[in-house]
Structure formats: structure tokens, C-alpha cells
Design an enzyme around this catalytic site. Structure first.
Site, short mmCIF file in Angstrom:
data_model
loop_
_atom_site.label_atom_id
_atom_site.label_comp_id
_atom_site.label_asym_id
_atom_site.label_seq_id
_atom_site.Cartn_x
_atom_site.Cartn_y
_atom_site.Cartn_z
N HIS A 181 0.85 -1.17 -0.05
CA HIS A 181 -0.13 0.05 -0.02
C HIS A 181 0.95 1.41 0.04
CE1 HIS A 181 -4.26 -1.39 0.50
NE2 HIS A 181 -3.53 -2.20 0.13
N ASP B 84 3.13 1.17 -1.71
CA ASP B 84 3.29 1.22 -3.32
C ASP B 84 2.38 2.34 -3.94
OD1 ASP B 84 4.64 -0.98 -3.19
OD2 ASP B 84 3.42 -2.44 -4.16
N HIS B 85 1.36 2.71 -3.46
CA HIS B 85 0.35 3.50 -4.00
C HIS B 85 0.40 4.79 -3.26
CE1 HIS B 85 -1.63 0.33 -6.18
NE2 HIS B 85 -1.24 -0.55 -5.04
N GLU C 27 -4.26 -2.90 -13.37
CA GLU C 27 -3.03 -3.67 -12.72
C GLU C 27 -3.04 -4.93 -13.60
OE1 GLU C 27 -2.88 -6.02 -9.53
OE2 GLU C 27 -5.08 -6.18 -9.17
#
Lengths: 980, 632
Positions: free
Chosen positions: B106, B108-109, B305
């Protein structure tokens, strides 16, 4: 009213000059109509209608809302006179022509209501509306639609619309107008299919989603009813549906799926050669939208899939795998094209979040599994997963599908599935369990272990869901019938278990026993070979008759089942059984000997296959046997010899069981004994009789059982000495009852043989002994006296037959001889000792036993229609009396009790009865002397017999019976009321 | 016009999601993640590509973060560490023991968000889907802090804020929570995570501080909450909307932290161009989570994704069935079942599964749930009912799906009670705590079953157990004989390639861009999309730009006649003349409809003198041409 008539002239006068008065006048009359009633009201209403009709077009505009409302009231009121209704109708039609358009929808609504309430006017309304329609069609507007709507509502049949009107409405500028037409075309409005089809096809391109949706729906309706002979038309429609599958609106997509399914199948059925090809196309097309985000679309897709008639095996298999399959042989071109669309469609459906979809998948599998056996096997894997679903509905549907597969012979439950499937049998939803059992009925199990585990699960089921018992028995009977070879394997185990329990080591009546019996008796059902199942099993099964007969209801009724059981149990006499059970333990031993001659025939020719369950051949045989057994002195028995002998044997069965349970009573397990007694009692009461002999026997057996039951209950109290205070009253009550019943047994039956009489007497002695154990000193002497009489009688019988008295009777005799002063000196303990010696004798139903009974009816008497009486004067009570088996030397009385306890007896002269055989009939007006000074009272009337059996306590009634009365029938209540 | 997609992160790799899309002149940044695997400048997306001058405010319209967080309660039973378990992988941060093990998807985002807004200086709006909003300040136990602070936890309960005050002596001396206000989750956890991350980097690794706590707080102020299916008008042209993505989990670790993590798909529309950015999503429903849901849209571009771009998962049902069969077999043989799980999330799903099964089969074997968090889960799911599956929504009004009928509260005595039972014990990988303790006791028995739901990190007992060794050595002094049976259950909240394909098929966009996946998988998926659906597909690497044409509607004036025609069905019927009919044979008559549909599509676009476009109907064309002629 006076006021109304007073104002009338003034009002009319006031208005009559003006041109606009007429509608007001109409309103006025309307107003009047509201207040008046009857003819006057009708007049006023008519008047008002006339006034409306006479109106000029201008003035009609003034019809107010109020007028509409009052018209509505008139229409809805069922008592409105016909003439008023028709004048309202005329007014309405008239005003349609002359009033402004804004009023039309109101008026049309009224006309519609009027036609529905007064169907006689419907045709007229239709005609007049139809005649007005053409004026309104150019250009079609909302009003046209309102007219059409009214037409459609009035007409019961679909309305036909001519082509030009239809097309002009469909091309109308206003979208609601088009929508109405599309929505109703094909159902309420009839249009020629040839015209409808192109128009609907055009409409599917509408910019409005709801019109698109409705036109697709209309195409579905069209496809369902019309027949198209041109392939290109069908194909065109199918392709249009396919295009709309990707519509942006959910509702359009739902309808498009339906169009694709229906027209696609039509397309496929056009050409036999291309059928598979097109079916595959349709199948793939439907599968391709299976991942739609709208739940209803998905449900519709699976509904569509459930209609497929033919799909290639490869595609079906592909729908079960998310990966594109690698086929053994080179795949067809079509498969390569469609595979990715179809991939995993059904798996996705089963995994769906919404149970509606999952349910629909299961239903669609029903049709699809029929198409390919291989697919059916693979789909079963999926269905087994669905059995884990949390929704009952889904599990149920999955099982129904499996059942459907089983019917179509494409269900093959492998061993690893069986485990899971057996779990479902224990599901907590009864719906699911029933459905699962339906499948078990059809199952052919491969090996013995599976059979055993299925059986175990079903037996376990009986414990956890006793309410399912009947169904489980039925399933077991099917299971047994289908798997005779496996039943044979475990027959000995079952026999051991059942025999053990019947010998009293375990509980008698457990559902488990019944289930095991069902299983084993069902195995040799369709073939004569009994196999290793011992005949004693069949005789045990007979005791459960009413409980298990429903398990065989599909092939035979209760009586045939009983016959079947008796034949099977007697068909092979196994000596070892007789020996092990001891002489007389096998209730049929006696019959067996007599049956020997007929055995071979019965055994070889038994055929049970018809639903009625009649056994023509065996019937004949048994009849012969019956004739041998029974002296041909009874008319009734000749008519139904088979049945009666069967019933008698059956009753004997039960009586024979009785001595077996005695050890249990002594070992204080009274509850179990009571349970089985109750069970037998139920069996007995459920028997039906064709003639009097078995009925008498059964009455005797029933009474006997009741006495035994009471004895056991009292025994439990006395011997265990565990009474609590509250139990004392109950015990007294039971002892009283026992006494009464014992007397009944003595007095109400005749025709005992000496041996049987001894058994009965012994039982009576037992009841007295029980009472003596308990009784207070004051009543002791009396009971003792009675007991002595019975004892003496027993002794004389014994002497007559030069038999040895049983331990109990002998001990009792000693006791009686010892006590000189009327038993008061004997302690309860002494009686206790006697009791311990008692054991019931084996009793067979005496052949000639007769039940003394009476039927009493008082015609035309019920609380609403009481008999008349005048206080102080004798009232006569008309009685229809029938007495059975009472010889004319008996003394019979009619006993009448009033509520205050006063009892009056009237002697019945048996000589005056009309005699036919053992039945005597009389209609007799019984006098009642002591009518009280009340408005009404009730009498309890019954018939009694003077008990000559033990004349101990002469009843000192004036002119009444000298001995105690034994009642022969239920007390009837007679209602009397004073004559005014 | 074109839609330009600049991939700043997650191009041909997993992690550091960051895509900037220029759509009709609006630039939107989707996600602002950082790469957890690298520590140099490549950790953050190369923001300079957005605007070389650093003027991000004009260069970007807004930032949309697809992943969200929510924090419920901070349980302070163990003061010394904080572990956060988030979807893909396990441990965000373990305060004392596992420093440096930071691998969180997360982040990651949104990992680079604070850096971007505060350090690089972006002041525009930031959108996140929001469940509950809370601000948490995590105070580092350091010498600068006073120890006697008071902890306050506010929990909203139907609008009223309950305030629980806990005195500091109940807390550890090292960690104090100052406030935890429950409303919006994303904002709740985001700063917490970011702050932790900052500390790890700065204090442990001795790196240069790139942002500080104040920055985090500032950043969070800019975040605007978006509800599911709520349309937000960012400015005159730009409109965004969040859809449920089915990717949502509840996690808990050692009863320490409980939070909700979820993701949403975002639809953005500028003028006539529309696009969807998915983030993580899941197309297969779960017992407690539904599948992703989105409307059918007319998309120019779909950015999806592709983590599992080549995997196809089999039906989950089969795995569930195996699991249930294994458990049932074990308990009916009198054995004990140990299910090491985290208290929530997957455990909840298994609990639903087993409770249903128990109910159906009338099993009486007790199920124990060691982590006493069922109650909290109820609170959660009640708040988050929109994010759950249909099953839970269905049962919600009548009885809560989490009021398990057959699940009892765990007590210590259970461990030694003979007879069968099922025990859910935390932590999930048998790395310690109760599950290890129970494992030690039960493992030597053959009739015990250990069911491992999910992935186990290397180094944990769970991981070792998967290879089914005869013995496990915990430490030099402790060896456990393993005779028990082991059953493994695999679940993943990500969609598989079938799911990706299904989504693309349903949305049928004009173009597809794949991000967040490994390159070979992307390539094969791209081929598949292209060949099966004929949709052009791209898989740009980081810092590459893909330009796809977008739908542009030209504005034109429509004539009245045209408008009128548009409202009617655009076809007319041609009636066959009676002559034509008479020629045909009788059978033909039945087949050919008397009326035939003739499409009336004739539409003319004319350019008048003022160079304005005008749409007219064909009826009008003649008239107009006539006019022109006379003019000429």
C-alpha cells in the site's frame, strides 16, 4: 326532505331563464339524489342524467369535478338502478364528443370503470369508442393512446388495431405514445406479425432505452407465439439481440439476453444440419455475457442456458474450465473461435456473489447435463461444491438438479462424492434433506461399504430428525429393494440386533428397530427369494405395521403389507427359531402347522407388483387355510376370511408379546414397557374390521392391554414404593380405574374357553391383590370378599380341568384360607409376596369370544333441539337401542342420571327386542318420572347390564337393579327443555 | 486530441504505482507510491518529468489515491512494536525486532505522497476513497516527550464521539497515542505509516531526512474524501467517481493493530474523454467481500493492474470443500484442528465458512476464536457494510453475519480439554504467541490438523511446516515432533488474468494500458487482449509516455428539423406495391413482409459561411442547396 321539496321550485325558478342553468340543474338533481332514497332517489338520478344529456356543447364544460365524483359513486354503487347507469353511460359518450380534450381522460376512466362493473354495457362502450378512434389518429397523440388504453381495458380479448393506425402510432413524435404501443403490442393489442416484426426491429434502435427494452420484450413475445418461415428474419432478430447485449443500459441488456436465447434457438431449429452449429453459437454468445456486472443480466443468461437443446460436448466441457481446454483431437474451427467466450462460464456462475445467480446456474445445469454424459460427470463436481453453499435455496436447487440427473441416468456418484453427499443427508434444512433422500431412492450403490455407510447415515438421521421418520423409512425401503445383495450380507446382523431387542434386552420401539425391519423386509420384495433373512423378522415387522406401512405406500397398502409379512414369516418354518424361542414363543407356530399344506403354493406364486397390492392367488390359498381353521359358523367370516384371519393372527401376536415384557416390569423398567404397550394400543386402535368377530377380539385385546398397562403403572408405584404425596391421589384413581376395567373384562365378554377364563380370572385376582396392597382398612374387607369369590371360581375351574394352580394363585389361596376374619388381618406385605409370584400367562384370543356391547342413540336431540318436558310430568325419551351378544336371560337396564346425582333405572325387557342373530334392536320411549322444576336440564343416559358375576354388593335401589351395573356403552346426554 | 499517459512508476514492475494522465488538457496523477525495495532516488517517482520547473500546481489538476486505510483502535498491549499487515505482504514495520523489513504494497500506492506534496511542493487537491477518517499522531518515544500525556481515543458512535481516556500509566512509557479520531481511514493510517517509514529511514539508516512529521500533517490536510459511487466535480471539466474494487481486507497483528485496507477503481471524465484507473481489484467474490462492481462506460482508456497477468485460478469452492472435508474428517475422528490466523480478515472468512458448515451439519464440536476481536469486527463490518459481500449485506438487517452461532470464546482451559475442537489462534504464521504455544502441544499427535490459511514468510514455523518435516527445531533446546497433518489454503485478494480479461471485456475500452506487473506477464497478457478482443494494448516502462487518441466530439449546431427527426424512430416503412406482390408466388407472399424497414440515417453536416458546423436533416439539404444556388 321537506326542506328539499320546499327549495326546489325556488331553485328551478331562479335558474330557468339562463342558458347555463341546465348543467347546474343537473348538478342539483345529482345533489338531490344523494339525499333521497328508494324510488325517489332513482327518479332524482334519472332526472339529473336527463338534464345532463340535454345540455348544449358549451354548457357541458361546466360539468364539475364534483359531478365526475358523484357519477363515480353511482357507478360503483351496486344498487344503482340499470336505467340510471345507462343514462350515465349515454351522458359520458355524449360528453366525449362535446367536451374539451382535457376532460377526456377522466371520462374515459369513468367509461372503463362503468364497463367493468356493468359488463352488459361493455360491448356498447367498445363500439362507440372504436367509432371515435379514427378521428383522433391524425396525428397520433397522447389522447389516442388514452382511447386505446380504455379500449384495451374494456375489452377482455386483445384489441385489433389496423395497420395504418399501428404504424402511425409507432412513428409518432411523442415518445410515451410509442412506448405504450410497443409495450402493449403482441399482448393486449393484436398486430399482424408481419407488420409487427419490422416495426419492432426498427424500434430496437430507438434512442430511448425503455423503448429499446420494450421492443425487445415485444420481440420475445412475438417469438413465443408467431411462426416464422424465413430464416433471414429470425437471423436478423437474433443478430440485433446480440448487438444489444453490449448496450449501456442494464434493462436493455436483460431483454437482449432473452431475445438472444429465444431467437437463437429458433434459428438453430430451422435447419437440422446446422442445428449444432447455431446452438453452439447461441451458447457461446450467452456465455460471453456471463460476467456482466448486473446481477439480473447474469440470472437471465443462466435461464437462457437452461433452454439449450443441443450443445457440442467440447463447449460444454469448456464452460466448466476457466482455462481454454487443450483437446485430444484437433478442435473444430468453431470451438477455437468460441472457446475463450465460453471458458468457465458455469464456474463463474457458481462462484457468484448473488444467490439468485447461483440458483439459476443449478437450474440451467438440469437441462445441460442431459446433453452429454461426460459433461454431466464433470458438472457433478461443480454441484458437489454447491452443496456447501450457505443459502438453503441454492443447496436445494443443486440437489434437485442432481435428482433430475439421476432420473435421466446421468448421475454417477463416485465414492469420494458419496462422502460429501452423505453429509448433505444431515443438513439442517428439511427441504434439503428431503431432496437428498429423493436421490438416495434412485441410487444404485456400487459396493457394500457405501451401502453400509448410507444406511448408517439414514439411521443416524432418525435420531437427529425424528420428524422425518416416515420419509426415512420410505427411503430405506427403496434402498433395500434396490440393493438386495447388500441387505443379504448384513441380514444376520440385523436379525441378531432385532431379535435381541425384542427379547427385552433393549428398547422395543426405537425408530432404529423399525428402520432395520423396513430395510430387511424390503429386500426380498420384488423377488420371491427370501434369502438369509429369517422369517421371524417378518413377524416382528408386523408389530410395527402402522408405523412402517407408509414406507411401502408406493407399492402396496397397509393390509396387503400385513398379508405379505405374514406370508413371508410363515413361508419357511425354521426349526431353530422355534427351538430357541421356546414352545409357544413364536405366535405363528399354530398357524404354521395348519398352513403347511398351502405353503408351497404361497411361497412360489407370490407376486406383488400392482399398486393396489392385491394378491389374488395367495388370497385364495389363505382362504382355504382360514376355512380349515375356523368352523364355518360365522357369516361375517365367510365374507372376508382372509382379512379377518389376518387380523386375528395379528392380535394374537400382540397378546403373545405380553408375557415377554413381564421381566422388564419386575426389573423396574416400567417406562419402556409402557412405551411399547402404548405402541401396541395404537396399533390395535388403528385396525379396521370388516366383520364383527375380529372387532370383538380386538376390543378384548384392547381392554386387556389397558388393564395390563394400568397394572404396570400401579405396580411401578407399589412395588417400588416411591410414591410421593401428589402421586397418591393419582394412584387411587388408577386403582379405581383398574377395578372398573377388570369388571368390564369379566362382564362384557362371553365365550371364553376354560383355559382362557383362568387367565382372565388370574388377572382379576391380580388387580384385587394390588388394591389390597394399598387399600384402607375400611374397604379392605369388601375387596377381600370379592377376591375370595373370584378365587373360589378360579379354583373350581382349575379343579374342573384338573390343572395345577400357578404359584401366584396357590399363594393367594393359602392367604385366603389363613385369614378367617375377612382379610383385615392380612398385611400388605403378604400380598406383596403374592405379587412377586405373579407372571402373566400367555393368552390367545378365544375363538368364540363375543363382545357384549350396546349402541344407544337418541334421535333428533341436540342442545339446539331439546326434547320437551313439563315439570312434574313424566317425560318420554325416545331411544334407539341395539345390543350385541346379550342373551335374553341377562338383565339389562337403562340408567338415567340427572346432574344432582339422582339416578333412575328402567328395566329393558330383552324379550321384546327384535332379534337377528346376536344383535337385538328396539326403539323404545324410555319414561323419566322425576322431571324437575327448571327450564331445562340434561340427562345422562346409558345402558347397563346387571353383573351376575360377583354378587357381593346388592344395590339397594327401589325397583332398580339388584346387582352392580356394568355399562355397555358411552353415556349419552339428552337435552330437555320445558314446554312453554 | 490524445490521452497521454506518463508512467512514473509500476511500469513493467510491481511497486511504486504512479501514473500521470493528461486527458483533454487535465493532468491527473493516479497514486503516488514509493518503491519499498530500493533506497536511493529511484525510490520515488521521477517527478521532474511532470514539470521540469517544479511548478506542479499548474502541471497537475489533482492526485487520486486508489488505496485507502482505516484504523480502528490502537491496542497497546505490547508497547514495543507495531506491525502492520497489508494485502500482499506482511510486515510494514516492527518497531524493535524487525527493523528494516518494510515491504508494503500500500505504500506502493501512496508512499511518495508526502514527499511530493510537501517537499516537491504540490498544493492541489488529493482524493482518496475514505471509509473512516481519523487523524493519528504517533509520537515517537524519545527524550523530548513527556511521559505523562493522556491518551484519548474517540470513537464515533452514530454521530456522538465517545471519548475514552486512558491514563498514561496504563500505557507503555515508550509509546503514547495522542489522538485517534475515527472518521476517515485513509487519512488515519496514511500519516501513521508515513511517519513510521520516515523514522525508519532517517533514524535507523541514517539517511537524510526527506520529510518530517509536520509535513505529514500538512499533507493530510489536503486530502479530500471520496465515497464509493460518489461523483466529484473537481473543476468545471474534470469529474471523478470511485467504484468498489473488491479488494479489501481487515488485518490485525497480535491484537495490536486493527485496520481496514481497501481499494477502489477510479473513473475520470474530462469533456468527452473518459478513462478508468483500477488500482488493485478482485473479480471473484468472497464470503465476506463482493466482486468489483462498475458500470458499463464508454471508455477511451483503461489502465489496469496486471499482478497476476498469467495466472488463472480455479474455483475457490474446490479449495473450500477440501478444507472443510479435512476439518470435518479430523474432528469426527476426535482430533483437534489448529488454524493459525490473524484475528480478522481471512479468519473472518474462514469463520463464516465453518459456522455455516457447522450449522448445516449440526456439528457440535466447539470452535474457539482466540483473538477476542469478533466484537470489533462486527463494529467494522457494520460501518463498512458497503464494502462487503452480498451475503453479509443480506444477513445484516436481521442478524449479523459475524454473530457466529458455533464459535465460542477461547479460554486457556481449552488447550488441555480432551476431545475434538477447532481453534483459531493468532498469529498467522505460527511465529510466536498462542498459535506457537498450541502448536507445540498439539503437533506431536497424529490426529491433529494444522490448517494454514495463506502465505507464510520464510523463517516462520508455518513456512517450515509446509515442507512437512518430521521435526521442527525452534531453538537449540526445543524440538517439536511433527506428526500432525498439514493442510494449506491459498487465498489472494488480487484478480487473476481471467478477471482482468473479464473486466476489459465488460468495459470494452478503446485502449488498455497495463501497469503494476512483471514484464513477461504483461507481454503475454497484452498479446491475449489484443488477439481476443482486438483492443490495442500497451505496457509502457517507467518514465515512458503512451499516447492514445481520445474521443472528441465536435460541437455543431443542429437544425430544428434535425432535432425533430431525432426524436422519432429513424426508419420508415416501405410498402410493397400490389403489383410487386402479385408477381410473387403464394409462398413468397407469406415470407416477405409487406413492409420493409428503410433506415433513414441521412444526416448532412454542412459548413456555413461563418465556418460553423451545422447538422441538418436530408430533407433540409435540398432546400439549403436551393438557397445556395440562388445566392450564387
Amino acid at each position: 326532505m321537506g326542506v328539499l321539496s320546499a327549495i326546489q321550485p325556488f331553485e328551478l325558478h331562479h335558474h330557468h331563464t339562463a342558458s347555463t342553468t341546465s348543467p347546474l340543474k343537473g348538478d342539483y338533481y345529482q345533489y338531490l339524489a344523494k339525499f333521497k332514497c328508494g324510488d325517489e332517489r332513482k327518479e332524482a338520478a334519472d332526472q339529473s342524467m336527463k338534464t345532463y344529456q340535454n345540455n348544449t356543447p358549451e354548457s357541458i364544460r361546466l360539468i364539475s369535478m364534483q359531478t365526475f365524483t358523484s357519477m363515480m359513486n353511482e357507478i360503483l354503487n351496486p344498487s344503482t338502478p340499470k336505467s340510471t347507469v345507462s343514462s350515465i353511460f349515454k351522458t359520458l359518450i355524449h360528453s366525449l364528443l362535446h367536451s374539451p380534450e382535457s376532460h377526456h381522460s377522466q371520462i374515459l376512466k369513468l367509461i372503463t370503470d362503468l364497463s367493468s362493473h356493468h359488463p352488459s354495457l361493455a360491448q356498447l362502450a367498445l363500439d362507440s369508442l372504436q367509432s371515435m378512434l379514427p378521428q383522433l389518429t391524425d396525428p397520433p397523440s397522447q389522447l389516442t393512446i388514452e382511447y386505446l388504453d380504455a379500449l384495451v381495458n374494456i375489452s377482455e380479448r386483445p384489441v385489433e388495431v389496423d395497420d395504418s393506425l399501428f404504424t402511425s402510432i409507432c412513428l409518432a413524435a411523442s415518445f410515451p405514445v410509442r412506448l405504450w404501443m410497443v409495450r402493449n403490442s403482441g399482448c393486449r393489442v393484436m398486430v399482424r406479425p408481419k407488420l409487427l416484426y419490422p416495426v419492432l426491429m426498427g424500434m430496437t434502435k430507438e434512442p430511448y432505452p425503455c423503448v429499446r427494452e420494450e421492443s425487445l420484450e415485444a420481440l420475445v413475445r412475438l417469438g413465443e407465439c408467431a411462426v416464422f418461415e424465413e430464416v433471414s428474419l429470425v437471423k436478423g432478430c437474433y443478430e440485433r439481440g446480440v448487438q444489444l447485449l453490449s448496450d449501456n443500459e442494464d434493462c436493455v441488456r436483460i431483454s437482449a439476453v432473452r431475445v438472444v436465447a429465444l431467437w437463437g434457438l429458433m434459428l438453430a431449429s430451422f435447419n437440422v444440419d446446422m442445428k449444432t452449429y447455431w446452438s453452439n453459437e447461441v451458447f457461446a454468445m450467452l456465455c460471453s455475457v456471463v460476467r456482466d456486472m448486473n446481477m439480473k443480466v447474469r440470472v437471465e443468461v443462466f435461464n437462457g442456458l437452461g433452454k439449450m437443446e443441443i450443445v457440442s460436448k467440447e463447449l460444454l466441457m469448456q464452460s466448466l474450465s476457466k482455462r481454454v481446454l487443450v483437446l485430444d483431437q484437433s478442435p473444430t474451427e468453431q470451438f477455437v473461435l468460441l472457446a475463450s467466450n465460453v471458458a468457465g462460464a458455469l464456474v463463474h456462475g457458481v462462484e457468484d456473489e448473488f444467490f439468485e445467480v447461483r440458483k439459476s446456474v443449478c437450474q440451467s445445469l438440469r437441462a445441460l447435463t442431459v446433453l452429454s454424459v461426460e459433461f454431466a460427470h464433470a458438472a457433478l463436481n461443480l454441484l458437489m461444491d454447491v452443496l456447501n453453499d450457505y443459502k438453503v435455496e441454492v443447496r436445494f436447487q443443486a440437489l434437485e438438479t442432481m435428482h433430475h440427473m439421476a432420473i435421466n441416468h446421468c448421475l454417477e456418484l463416485q465414492e469420494n462424492y458419496m462422502h460429501k453427499f452423505l453429509d448433505v443427508l444431515e443438513d439442517n434444512s428439511s427441504e434439503v434433506r428431503f431432496s437428498a433422500r429423493k436421490i438416495v431412492r434412485l441410487m444404485k450403490l456400487r459396493n457394500h461399504l457405501l451401502f453400509k455407510s448410507t444406511m448408517d447415515v439414514l439411521l443416524k438421521n432418525l435420531d437427529s430428525y425424528p420428524q422425518d421418520e416416515a420419509d426415512i423409512f420410505s427411503v430405506l425401503s427403496h434402498l433395500g429393494r434396490n440393493h438386495k445383495q447388500f441387505v443379504d450380507l448384513i441380514a444376520n446382523e440385523i436379525a441378531d440386533e432385532v431379535t435381541a431387542s425384542f427379547e427385552g434386552n433393549r428398547e422395543f420401539n426405537s425408530a432404529r428397530m423399525a428402520a432395520l425391519l423396513v430395510l430387511s423386509i424390503s429386500a426380498p420384495f420384488l423377488n420371491a427369494d427370501v434369502g438369509p433373512i429369517p422369517p421371524v423378522i417378518f413377524s416382528f415387522a408386523a408389530t410395527f405395521l402402522s408405523r412402517i406401512c407408509c414406507a411401502f405406500s408406493d407399492v402396496m397398502n397397509r393390509d396387503t403389507l400385513l398379508e405379505y409379512l405374514i406370508q413371508k414369516s410363515s413361508s419357511m418354518v425354521q426349526p431353530e427359531v422355534n427351538i430357541s424361542n421356546g414352545e409357544g414363543q413364536n405366535p405363528l407356530a399354530k398357524d404354521d402347522v395348519q398352513n403347511v399344506a398351502g405353503n408351497e403354493m404361497i411361497h412360489s406364486e407370490i407376486t406383488i407388483n400392482n399398486g393396489e397390492g392385491q394378491l389374488p392367488l395367495s388370497k385364495y390359498n389363505v382362504q382355504n387355510v382360514a376355512l380349515e381353521m375356523k368352523p364355518p359358523n360365522d357369516v361375517g367370516q365367510h365374507k372376508q376370511p382372509v382379512h379377518d384371519s389376518v387380523v386375528l393372527t395379528y392380535i394374537n401376536y400382540i397378546l403373545v408379546k405380553l408375557p415377554n415384557i413381564w421381566p422388564k416390569v419386575q426389573s423396574y423398567s416400567a417406562n419402556e414397557v409402557l412405551c411399547s404397550l402404548r405402541h401396541w394400543k395404537e396399533e390395535l386402535t388403528s385396525l379396521t374390521f370388516d366383520s364383527s368377530a375380529p372387532a370383538d377380539a380386538s376390543a378384548f385385546a384392547l381392554l386387556y392391554l389397558k388393564i395390563i398397562k394400568l397394572v404396570v403403572e400401579v405396580w411401578d408405584h407399589l412395588v417400588r414404593k416411591t410414591e410421593v404425596v401428589s402421586g397418591t391421589v393419582e394412584l387411587e384413581d388408577k386403582l379405581e380405574k383398574l377395578d372398573r376395567r377388570a369388571k368390564e373384562l369379566m362382564n362384557r365378554f362371553v365365550g371364553f374357553s376354560a383355559e382362557e377364563e383362568i387367565s382372565v380370572l388370574e388377572l382379576i385376582l391380580l388387580t384385587y391383590t394390588l388394591r389390597l396392597c394399598r387399600a384402607e382398612i375400611c374397604s379392605r374387607n369388601f375387596i377381600f370378599k370379592r377376591m375370595t369369590i373370584i378365587y373360589l371360581r378360579t379354583e373350581s375351574f382349575l379343579k374342573l380341568r384338573s390343572d395345577v394352580a400357578s404359584g401366584f394363585v396357590a399363594e393367594l389361596g393359602n392367604l385366603i384360607r389363613e385369614s378367617s376374619n375377612g382379610g383385615a388381618s392380612c398385611s400388605s406385605l403378604a400380598f406383596d409376596n403374592c405379587l412377586k409370584l405373579f407372571s402373566p400367562k400367555r393368552l390367545m384370543i378365544p375363538e368364540g369370544i363375543r363382545h357384549r356391547r350396546a349402541e344407544l342413540s337418541i334421535p333428533n336431540n341436540c342442545p339446539d333441539y331439546p326434547l320437551p318436558f313439563a315439570p312434574g310430568l313424566t317425560a318420554s325419551i325416545p331411544c334407539d337401542i341395539t345390543i350385541h351378544n346379550i342373551s335374553s336371560n341377562c338383565r339389562a337396564w337403562v340408567r338415567m342420571c340427572i346432574n344432582d346425582g339422582f339416578t333412575q333405572h328402567v328395566y329393558l325387557d330383552l324379550q321384546s327386542f327384535e332379534v337377528s342373530g346376536e344383535v337385538r334392536k328396539i326403539s323404545y320411549a324410555v319414561p323419566y318420572y322425576r322431571t324437575p322444576e327448571v327450564d331445562s336440564f340434561n340427562l345422562k343416559v346409558c345402558i347397563g347390564l346387571e353383573s351376575l358375576f360377583e354378587n357381593v354388593t346388592p344395590v339397594q335401589a327401589h325397583g332398580g337393579p339388584k346387582c352392580e351395573l356394568v355399562l355397555l356403552c358411552e353415556e349419552k346426554i339428552v337435552y330437555l327443555s320445558r314446554v312453554l | 486530441m490524445a490521452i497521454e499517459t506518463l508512467v512514473l512508476g509500476a511500469g513493467q514492475e510491481v511497486g511504486k504505482s504512479c501514473v500521470v494522465v493528461n486527458i483533454n488538457g487535465k493532468r491527473i496523477m493516479f497514486d503516488c507510491g514509493m518503491h519499498m525495495g530500493v533506497s536511493d532516488h529511484r525510490r520515488y517517482p521521477n517527478f521532474s518529468l511532470i514539470s521540469p520547473t517544479g511548478d506542479f500546481d499548474t502541471a497537475l489538476s489533482c492526485i487520486i489515491i486508489t488505496h485507502l486505510y482505516c484504523i480502528n483502535t490502537l491496542f497497546l498491549r505490547f508497547h514495543y512494536f507495531l506491525i502492520i499487515k497489508i494485502s500482499h505482504s506482511l510486515i510494514l514495520y516492527s518497531y524493535i525486532f524487525f527493523f528494516g523489513i518494510i515491504c508494503d504494497s500500500h505504500l506502493d500506492h501512496l508512499g511518495a505522497l508526502v514527499y511530493f506534496t510537501e517537499v516537491c511542493g504540490f498544493h492541489g487537491p488529493i482524493y482518496m476513497t475514505v471509509l473512516i477518517y481519523s487523524t493519528v499522531r504517533w509520537v515517537e518515544p524519545n527524550k523530548h516527550c513527556h511521559l505523562n500525556s493522556i491518551c484519548t481515543i474517540n470513537i464515533p458512535k452514530q454521530g456522538n464521539h465517545h471519548v475514552h481516556s486512558i491514563h498514561s500509566h496504563q500505557l507503555s512509557k515508550t509509546i503514547r497515542i495522542i489522538a485517534c479520531i475515527f472518521l476517515y481511514p485513509t487519512k488515519a493510517l496514511a500519516p501513521l505509516m508515513l511517519e513510521d517509514y520516515r523514522k525508519v529511514l532517517v533514524e535507523r539508516r541514517g539517511e537524510e531526512e526527506q520529510f518530517n512529521s509536520d509535513h505529514i500533517a500538512e499533507c493530510m490536510k489536503k486530502v479530500i474524501a471520496v465515497d464509493l459511487r460518489q461523483t466529484i466535480q473537481v473543476d468545471k471539466d474534470l469529474q471523478i467517481r470511485a467504484y468498489y474494487a473488491g479488494h479489501f481486507t481487515l488485518f490485525e497483528y497480535l491484537t495490536l493493530i486493527l485496520k481496514v485496507l481497501g481499494a477502489a477503481m477510479f473513473h475520470a471524465k474530462v469533456g468527452d474523454s473518459e478513462m478508468v484507473y483500477t488500482g488493485d481489484y478482485n473479480m471473484t467474490p468472497d464470503r465476506h467481500l463482493g466482486a468489483a462492481q462498475i458500470d458499463r462506460l464508454r471508455l477511451d482508456l483503461l489502465i489496469t493492474e496486471s499482478t497476476y497477468g498469467t495466472t488463472i485460478r480455479d474455483s475457490k469452492y474446490a479449495r473450500e470443500r477440501e478444507f472443510l472435508d479435512a476439518v470435518h474428517k479430523c474432528v469426527s475422528a476426535g482430533g483437534k484442528v489448529l488454524i493459525p490466523t490473524f484475528g480478522l480478515g481471512r479468519a473472518q472468512e474462514l469463520c463464516i465458512l465453518m459456522d455455516d458448515y457447522w450449522e448445516r451439519m449440526n456439528l457440535k464440536v466447539p470452535i474457539y476464536f482466540s483473538a477476542g476481536l469478533t466484537k470489533q469486527a462486527n463494529v467494522y463490518y457494520k460501518m463498512l457494510i458497503n464494502w462487503t459481500s452480498q451475503k453479509i449485506k443480506d444477513s445484516y438487517p436481521t442478524n449479523n453475519a459475524f454473530d457466529f452461532k458455533n464459535v465460542c470464546k477461547y479460554e486457556r482451559s481449552v488447550l488441555d480439554t480432551p476431545g475434538p475442537c477447532v481453534l483459531f489462534a493468532s498469529p498467522g504464521m505460527i511465529s510466536g504467541g498462542l498459535s506457537l504455544e498450541v502448536f507445540k502441544r498439539w503437533a506431536p499427535f497424529e490426529n491433529t490438523l494444522v490448517a494454514l490459511p495463506g502465505y507464510c514468510l520464510p523463517g516462520t514455523v508455518g513456512h517450515v511446516l509446509m515442507s512437512k518435516p518430521p521435526k521442527i527445531e525452534l531453538d537449540p533446546n526445543t524440538k517439536i515432533d511433527v506428526r500432525c497433518q498439514v493442510h494449506q489454503l491459498a487465498f489472494s485478494p488480487h484478480t487473476d488474468s481471467k478477471g482482468i480479461m473479464d473486466l476489459i471485456k465488460f468495459l470494452s475500452p478503446k485502449h488498455v494500458i497495463l501497469v503494476h506487473g512483471e514484464k513477461p506477464k504483461m507481454v503475454s497478457l497484452k498479446e491475449k487482449i489484443h488477439s481476443e478482443m482486438g483492443i490495442p494494448c500497451y505496457h509502457p516502462a517507467n518514465n515512458e509516455t503512451v499516447s492514445v487518441p481520445s474521443t472528441v466530439y465536435v460541437k455543431a449546431q443542429a437544425s430544428d428539423a434535425f432535432m425533430e427527426r431525432c426524436l422519432k424512430p429513424n426508419f420508415k416503412l416501405h410498402k410493397c406495391s400490389s403489383q410487386e406482390l402479385s408477381i410473387k408466388t403464394l409462398t413468397d407472399k407469406n415470407i416477405v413482409p409487406e413492409l420493409q424497414v428503410i433506415n433513414e440515417k441521412a444526416v448532412f453536416i454542412v459548413e456555413d459561411k461563418s465556418k460553423k458546423l451545422k447538422v441538418v436533416h436530408n430533407d433540409e439539404v435540398l432546400v439549403m442547396l436551393g438557397e445556395k444556388k440562388t445566392e450564387d
